[in-house]
Design a protein around this motif. Sequence first.
Motif, mmCIF file in Angstrom:
data_model
loop_
_atom_site.group_PDB
_atom_site.id
_atom_site.type_symbol
_atom_site.label_atom_id
_atom_site.label_comp_id
_atom_site.label_asym_id
_atom_site.label_seq_id
_atom_site.Cartn_x
_atom_site.Cartn_y
_atom_site.Cartn_z
ATOM 1 N N LEU A 15 38.204 -59.289 9.312
ATOM 2 C CA LEU A 15 36.913 -59.289 9.711
ATOM 3 C C LEU A 15 36.892 -57.698 10.297
ATOM 4 C CD1 LEU A 15 35.948 -62.832 10.187
ATOM 5 C CD2 LEU A 15 35.152 -61.600 9.109
ATOM 6 N N LEU A 16 37.783 -57.255 11.158
ATOM 7 C CA LEU A 16 37.536 -56.128 11.513
ATOM 8 C C LEU A 16 37.299 -54.661 10.526
ATOM 9 C CD1 LEU A 16 39.249 -57.009 15.093
ATOM 10 C CD2 LEU A 16 36.762 -55.552 14.793
ATOM 11 N N ARG A 17 38.134 -55.097 9.673
ATOM 12 C CA ARG A 17 38.833 -54.435 8.153
ATOM 13 C C ARG A 17 36.860 -53.632 7.483
ATOM 14 N NH1 ARG A 17 44.308 -56.064 7.760
ATOM 15 N NH2 ARG A 17 42.983 -57.551 6.395
ATOM 16 N N GLU B 193 28.100 -61.403 7.754
ATOM 17 C CA GLU B 193 27.510 -60.983 9.136
ATOM 18 C C GLU B 193 27.700 -63.401 9.139
ATOM 19 O OE1 GLU B 193 23.027 -60.396 8.892
ATOM 20 O OE2 GLU B 193 23.777 -58.475 9.535
ATOM 21 N N GLU B 194 27.413 -63.886 7.648
ATOM 22 C CA GLU B 194 27.688 -65.478 8.427
ATOM 23 C C GLU B 194 28.862 -65.215 8.648
ATOM 24 O OE1 GLU B 194 26.899 -69.016 8.741
ATOM 25 O OE2 GLU B 194 25.137 -67.910 8.228
ATOM 26 N N GLU B 195 30.190 -64.484 8.189
ATOM 27 C CA GLU B 195 31.203 -64.993 8.463
ATOM 28 C C GLU B 195 31.919 -64.528 10.301
ATOM 29 O OE1 GLU B 195 34.343 -63.880 5.865
ATOM 30 O OE2 GLU B 195 33.056 -63.246 4.309
ATOM 31 N N SER C 283 23.529 -58.328 0.654
ATOM 32 C CA SER C 283 24.281 -59.834 0.071
ATOM 33 C C SER C 283 25.822 -59.176 0.638
ATOM 34 C CB SER C 283 23.855 -60.556 -0.930
ATOM 35 O OG SER C 283 25.006 -59.103 -1.910
ATOM 36 N N GLU C 284 26.008 -58.528 0.847
ATOM 37 C CA GLU C 284 27.634 -58.319 1.572
ATOM 38 C C GLU C 284 27.601 -58.013 2.878
ATOM 39 O OE1 GLU C 284 30.560 -56.436 -2.168
ATOM 40 O OE2 GLU C 284 29.189 -54.725 -1.132
ATOM 41 N N VAL D 251 25.295 -55.238 13.212
ATOM 42 C CA VAL D 251 25.990 -56.590 13.045
ATOM 43 C C VAL D 251 26.409 -57.030 14.012
ATOM 44 C CG1 VAL D 251 28.491 -57.241 11.363
ATOM 45 C CG2 VAL D 251 26.527 -55.827 10.517
ATOM 46 N N MET D 252 27.234 -55.991 14.657
ATOM 47 C CA MET D 252 27.588 -56.971 16.441
ATOM 48 C C MET D 252 26.681 -57.385 17.329
ATOM 49 S SD MET D 252 31.310 -56.151 16.217
ATOM 50 C CE MET D 252 30.797 -56.734 13.918
ATOM 51 N N ALA D 253 24.951 -57.179 17.063
ATOM 52 C CA ALA D 253 24.205 -57.721 18.476
ATOM 53 C C ALA D 253 24.292 -59.147 17.981
ATOM 54 C CB ALA D 253 23.319 -56.496 17.731
ATOM 55 N N LEU D 254 24.506 -59.386 16.311
ATOM 56 C CA LEU D 254 24.417 -61.159 15.597
ATOM 57 C C LEU D 254 25.087 -61.360 17.003
ATOM 58 C CD1 LEU D 254 23.835 -60.768 12.771
ATOM 59 C CD2 LEU D 254 21.936 -61.250 14.341
#
Length: 96
Positions: free
Chosen positions: A29-31, A10-12, A4-5, A44-47
């Motif tokens: 966000l990078l942290r 991903e949404e953020e 869920s985190e 995550v980056m693929a999104l």
Amino acid sequence: MSQSEVNDLEEELRSYASERRDSKRESTLLRRVRALPQTQRLAVMALLLELKAPAAFAFIDRAQLSRSDYLAIFRQGLIKGNASSVKFWMESLSPT
């Protein structure tokens, strides 16, 4: 990090990529991205890659992915990139 985190992150990231860059928000966000295991970072980056937003490419450049992940992104750019987006793909993968 729980699923869920990761979904929240991903949404953020999707939201952030569609807005103007904000250095404080980007750093936060990078942290969170860097706290993910290396194997999850590329997923995550693929999104963000699918959004093809300049902010997304700049963010990916700073995400500290592994060399093989950057090569995977480069290959994806060669396959999916077109004349209007290839500049952003190259800039996100080239050292400055």
